[in-house]
Write an enzyme that holds these catalytic residues in place. Structure first.
Site, PDB file in Angstrom:
ATOM      1  N   ASP A 135     -61.365  13.148  17.001  1.00 37.54           N
ATOM      2  CA  ASP A 135     -60.347  14.192  16.875  1.00 37.54           C
ATOM      3  C   ASP A 135     -60.939  15.595  16.911  1.00 37.54           C
ATOM      4  O   ASP A 135     -60.397  16.491  17.558  1.00 37.54           O
ATOM      5  CB  ASP A 135     -59.569  14.020  15.557  1.00 37.54           C
ATOM      6  CG  ASP A 135     -58.665  12.801  15.565  1.00 37.54           C
ATOM      7  OD1 ASP A 135     -58.360  12.299  16.664  1.00 37.54           O
ATOM      8  OD2 ASP A 135     -58.274  12.343  14.475  1.00 37.54           O
ATOM      9  N   LYS A 136     -62.039  15.796  16.209  1.00 39.22           N
ATOM     10  CA  LYS A 136     -62.591  17.148  16.097  1.00 39.22           C
ATOM     11  C   LYS A 136     -63.105  17.671  17.437  1.00 39.22           C
ATOM     12  O   LYS A 136     -63.299  18.869  17.607  1.00 39.22           O
ATOM     13  CB  LYS A 136     -63.699  17.187  15.044  1.00 39.22           C
ATOM     14  CG  LYS A 136     -64.983  16.484  15.432  1.00 39.22           C
ATOM     15  CD  LYS A 136     -66.039  16.581  14.338  1.00 39.22           C
ATOM     16  CE  LYS A 136     -65.611  15.841  13.097  1.00 39.22           C
ATOM     17  NZ  LYS A 136     -66.680  15.789  12.076  1.00 39.22           N
ATOM     18  N   GLU A 154     -53.756   5.643   6.822  1.00 40.41           N
ATOM     19  CA  GLU A 154     -55.211   5.549   6.700  1.00 40.41           C
ATOM     20  C   GLU A 154     -55.715   6.205   5.418  1.00 40.41           C
ATOM     21  O   GLU A 154     -56.702   5.746   4.824  1.00 40.41           O
ATOM     22  CB  GLU A 154     -55.898   6.135   7.934  1.00 40.41           C
ATOM     23  CG  GLU A 154     -55.671   7.600   8.176  1.00 40.41           C
ATOM     24  CD  GLU A 154     -56.047   8.044   9.594  1.00 40.41           C
ATOM     25  OE1 GLU A 154     -56.169   7.164  10.469  1.00 40.41           O
ATOM     26  OE2 GLU A 154     -56.200   9.260   9.820  1.00 40.41           O
ATOM     27  N   GLU A 209     -51.900  -3.124   9.332  1.00 37.67           N
ATOM     28  CA  GLU A 209     -53.269  -2.706   9.646  1.00 37.67           C
ATOM     29  C   GLU A 209     -54.240  -2.923   8.488  1.00 37.67           C
ATOM     30  O   GLU A 209     -55.459  -2.909   8.677  1.00 37.67           O
ATOM     31  CB  GLU A 209     -53.286  -1.236  10.082  1.00 37.67           C
ATOM     32  CG  GLU A 209     -54.473  -0.899  10.956  1.00 37.67           C
ATOM     33  CD  GLU A 209     -54.363   0.459  11.619  1.00 37.67           C
ATOM     34  OE1 GLU A 209     -55.389   0.953  12.098  1.00 37.67           O
ATOM     35  OE2 GLU A 209     -53.255   1.031  11.654  1.00 37.67           O
ATOM     36  N   GLY A 240     -66.965   5.760  22.297  1.00 35.99           N
ATOM     37  CA  GLY A 240     -67.168   5.273  20.942  1.00 35.99           C
ATOM     38  C   GLY A 240     -66.475   3.929  20.785  1.00 35.99           C
ATOM     39  O   GLY A 240     -66.293   3.192  21.750  1.00 35.99           O
ATOM     40  N   GLN A 244     -63.238   3.092  20.050  1.00 36.34           N
ATOM     41  CA  GLN A 244     -62.001   2.963  20.815  1.00 36.34           C
ATOM     42  C   GLN A 244     -62.278   3.065  22.309  1.00 36.34           C
ATOM     43  O   GLN A 244     -61.750   2.289  23.106  1.00 36.34           O
ATOM     44  CB  GLN A 244     -60.990   4.036  20.392  1.00 36.34           C
ATOM     45  CG  GLN A 244     -60.331   3.804  19.047  1.00 36.34           C
ATOM     46  CD  GLN A 244     -59.340   2.649  19.034  1.00 36.34           C
ATOM     47  OE1 GLN A 244     -58.957   2.123  20.071  1.00 36.34           O
ATOM     48  NE2 GLN A 244     -58.922   2.244  17.843  1.00 36.34           N
ATOM     49  N   HIS A 273     -54.426   9.103  19.804  1.00 36.01           N
ATOM     50  CA  HIS A 273     -53.994   9.718  18.549  1.00 36.01           C
ATOM     51  C   HIS A 273     -53.541  11.128  18.884  1.00 36.01           C
ATOM     52  O   HIS A 273     -54.208  11.839  19.636  1.00 36.01           O
ATOM     53  CB  HIS A 273     -55.146   9.744  17.542  1.00 36.01           C
ATOM     54  CG  HIS A 273     -54.774  10.291  16.195  1.00 36.01           C
ATOM     55  ND1 HIS A 273     -53.575   9.995  15.566  1.00 36.01           N
ATOM     56  CD2 HIS A 273     -55.450  11.107  15.337  1.00 36.01           C
ATOM     57  CE1 HIS A 273     -53.539  10.602  14.393  1.00 36.01           C
ATOM     58  NE2 HIS A 273     -54.659  11.287  14.236  1.00 36.01           N
ATOM     59  N   ARG A 327     -77.759   9.065  25.397  1.00 30.97           N
ATOM     60  CA  ARG A 327     -77.243   8.863  24.049  1.00 30.97           C
ATOM     61  C   ARG A 327     -76.489   7.537  23.959  1.00 30.97           C
ATOM     62  O   ARG A 327     -76.270   6.854  24.948  1.00 30.97           O
ATOM     63  CB  ARG A 327     -76.341  10.037  23.662  1.00 30.97           C
ATOM     64  CG  ARG A 327     -77.096  11.357  23.562  1.00 30.97           C
ATOM     65  CD  ARG A 327     -76.165  12.507  23.234  1.00 30.97           C
ATOM     66  NE  ARG A 327     -76.860  13.789  23.276  1.00 30.97           N
ATOM     67  CZ  ARG A 327     -76.245  14.966  23.219  1.00 30.97           C
ATOM     68  NH1 ARG A 327     -74.918  15.026  23.124  1.00 30.97           N
ATOM     69  NH2 ARG A 327     -76.952  16.089  23.269  1.00 30.97           N
TER      70      ARG A 327
END
Length: 492
Positions: free
Chosen positions: A108-109, A221, A393, A46, A48, A132, A76
Site C-alpha cells: 500500500d505505501k 484485519e 478469513e 510479493g 499477492q 486493495h 532482489r
C-alpha cells in the site's frame, strides 16, 4: 491528494459502503475468456503478486512482471521470485506500454509512487487493477480519464490464494470498478475475468465497491483477523506460564490450537466451533465471550470510527513519512514477547484437546468475530462483506500463526494490516491484563474443566445455543457457506 471517501456526500458514502451482491455462478460461465490474448503486467512480486500471477498463468492468461530497474539489477527477492517461476520480467519502460492490464500488487505505501510512475507509460484505454483500494479511497489517487480502474481482492493472504487454487478451489473474492474510471464500460467484465483467473469464482465473488472493500478490510484485519489473535496468543501464553504450565505445551496449545479451533469455525461457523466443546465448556466460553465483549466493544467501535473518518489512514501515513518508526518498533516488541520465544513442544496434542484445554481461545475468537461483524454492519457495511472480513478469513490467518507464530502472520499480511494489528493489540492487551485476565485460571486455558464443574442447567444451555445460532454472522454465514460446497478441510 484528498481522501476520496471524504469528498463524497453522505448519501454517496452510504451508497458505496452498502455495495455488496453475491454473484451467481452462471455469471462466470465464460471464466477468464475476456482477458485471454491480453497482456497482463503485474507490478510487484510479493505474496499477492506472485501467487495471483501463478494462478492467472495456470488459468491461461499472458502474465509478466514489471519491476523497478534497481530490483532487476540487484536481483532482489521480487526479481528472484518472478524469474525462478519462469515469468518474463522487465522494467516499467519495457513492459508497461504494451500492457492491456497493469495490475498493481505492490504494498500500500508504494501505491502512490508506483501509479505516478506507470501511468504516463500506460497506453490509451488500458486498465489499472488493484487488490486493495487504499490508494484510491484513502489517498485519493487521481487516474487518467481514459484508464479503466478495477479491483480483484481475494479475501486471504497470498499464500492461501495459491494453496486453495491448487486444491481445485479458491478464496472468496471482492470485485469492484471505480465509478470515476470506467470510460469504455468494460470494467466489470475485466474484474470478473480476474476473479475467475485467480480462482475466486470457485469460492464465491461479491460485487462490491472500492469504498466497501477498504472500510471493511481495514476493520477486519485490525480486529478479529490479526489483532484479536495476537491478543489471545500473548495473554493466554502469559497466563499459562504464570500458572505453572510447561512453556512448550503452552506455546503449542496456542500456535496450533488457533488453527484447529478456527477450522471448525470455517466449516460450520461459530455454532460448529462452540459445539466442539462439552456443554459445561460451551457455557463457560459463552460467558467469557460476553465479558470480553463488554470490555472490548468500545475499542472495536473506535477502530471502525477511525477507519470511516480517515483518521486511521492519516496517522498510518504519518508513520510512513516517519520511516515506519512505530511499525518497526511494534514489530520488534512483538518479536520479544514470551509467546514468540517459547520452546518447541515435543509431545502431541489431539484435535479435541485444543478445544478442551483452549476454552479461552474459543471465547476470544467468538467475541472477535461477532463484535467485528456487528460493528461493521452498524457502520453501513452489508452483512455479506462483514462476514468475509470477519469469520471467513480468520482461519486463513490462523494458518499462518501455525507455521511460525506471530512472526509469520505479520510477515504474510500487508504492512497496513500489520500496523492496524499492533494498534488494536497494543490497546486491548492492557485493558484485558487489568480487567479480565486476573479472573482467568487453567480450567479455561491449559488444563480444562474438572469433573466437579461438569454440570449445566438445561434452560441455560438452550438459551446459549439460541443466542449463538441466531446471531447475524451465523445467519448470513450459513447462506454463504452453502455456495462453498467444495471447501476442503485445511487441518488433516
Amino acid at each position: 491528494m484528498a481522501n476520496y471517501f471524504n469528498t463524497l456526500s453522505l448519501r454517496q458514502q452510504l451508497d458505496q459502503l452498502g455495495r455488496c451482491r453475491f454473484m451467481a455462478r452462471d455469471e462466470f460461465a465464460d471464466g477468464c475468456q475476456f482477458l485471454k490474448g491480453k497482456k497482463v503486467v503485474i507490478v510487484g512480486c510479493g505474496a499477492q503478486g506472485l501467487n495471483q500471477g501463478l494462478n492467472m498463468r495456470d488459468s491461461g492468461l499472458d502474465v509478466s512482471y514489471a519491476l523497478r530497474q534497481a530490483a532487476i539489477d540487484e536481483q532482489r527477492d521480487s526479481y528472484k521470485r518472478a524469474s525462478s517461476n519462469g515469468f518474463t520480467v522487465g522494467t516499467y519502460q519495457q513492459l508497461i506500454p504494451e500492457a492491456d492490464v497493469v495490475y498493481n500488487l505492490t504494498p500500500d505505501k508504494q501505491h502512490a509512487s508506483v501509479v505516478e510512475a506507470v501511468m504516463p507509460l500506460m497506453k490509451k484505454g488500458a486498465t489499472l487493477g488493484y487488490s486493495h483500494g487504499f490508494n484510491i479511497v484513502e489517498e485519493g489517487q487521481q487516474i487518467r480519464s481514459d484508464i479503466t480502474v478495477i479491483m480483484c481482492a481475494p479475501k486471504s493472504p497470498g499464500s492461501e490464494v495459491r494453496e486453495e487454487y491448487k486444491r481445485g478451489f479458491g478464496v472468496p473474492t471482492l470485485i469492484a470498478v471505480h465509478p470515476e474510471n470506467d470510460p469504455e464500460g468494460k470494467g466489470w467484465d475485466q474484474a470478473k475475468a480476474l476473479a475467475s483467473a485467480t480462482g475466486g469464482d470457485r469460492a464465491g465473488v461479491l460485487e462490491s465497491s472500492f469504498v466497501a472493500e477498504v472500510k471493511s478490510d481495514l476493520m477486519g484485519e485490525q480486529t478479529i483477523l490479526c489483532g484479536m489473535q495476537q491478543v489471545a496468543a500473548v495473554l493466554a501464553f502469559e497466563k499459562m506460564v504464570d500458572d505453572g504450565i510447561d512453556p512448550g505445551y503452552a506455546g503449542a496449545l496456542i500456535q496450533y490450537g488457533l488453527e484447529a479451533i478456527t477450522e471448525a469455525l470455517k466449516i460450520g461457523g461459530v455454532t460448529n466451533m462452540m459445539d466442539r466443546l462439552s456443554n459445561p465448556a460451551k457455557v463457560k466460553a459463552f460467558e467469557l465471550s460476553e465479558q470480553l465483549t463488554d470490555l472490548l466493544r468500545p475499542l472495536f467501535e473506535k477502530h471502525q470510527d477511525d477507519i470511516i473518518s480517515g483518521e486511521f489512514s492519516r496517522t498510518m501515513m504519518e508513520d510512513w513519512a516517519n520511516g515506519d518508526a512505530n511499525l518497526l518498533k511494534w514489530r520488534e516488541e512483538t518479536g520479544e514477547t514470551a509467546f514468540e520465544n517459547a520452546p518447541a513442544y515435543e509431545g502431541e496434542i489431539s484435535e479435541q484437546e485444543f478445544f478442551d484445554h483452549g476454552i479461552l481461545l474459543v471465547a476470544m475468537i467468538k467475541c472477535g468475530v461477532e463484535v467485528a461483524f456487528d460493528v461493521m454492519v452498524e457502520a453501513g457495511i452489508l452483512p455479506e462483506s462483514a462476514y468475509y472480513e470477519s469469520l471467513h478469513e480468520t482461519p486463513l490467518i490462523s494458518n499462518t500463526i501455525a507455521r511460525k507464530r506471530l512472526y509469520e502472520m505479520n510477515v504474510v499480511i500487508s504492512d497496513t494490516a500489520e500496523y492496524g494489528n499492533y494498534l488494536f493489540a497494543n490497546a486491548a492487551i492492557p485493558i484485558l491484563r487489568e480487567k479480565f485476565m486476573p479472573t482467568i485460571d487453567t480450567t479455561v486455558i491449559g488444563k480444562g474443566l474438572t469433573a466437579a464443574s461438569n454440570q449445566v442447567e438445561n434452560k441455560r444451555l438452550v438459551e446459549i445455543n439460541e443466542a449463538i445460532r441466531s446471531h447475524g454472522v451465523e445467519s448470513v454465514g450459513k447462506t454463504l457457506r452453502g455456495y462453498m460446497t467444495d471447501m476442503k478441510a485445511i487441518v488433516v
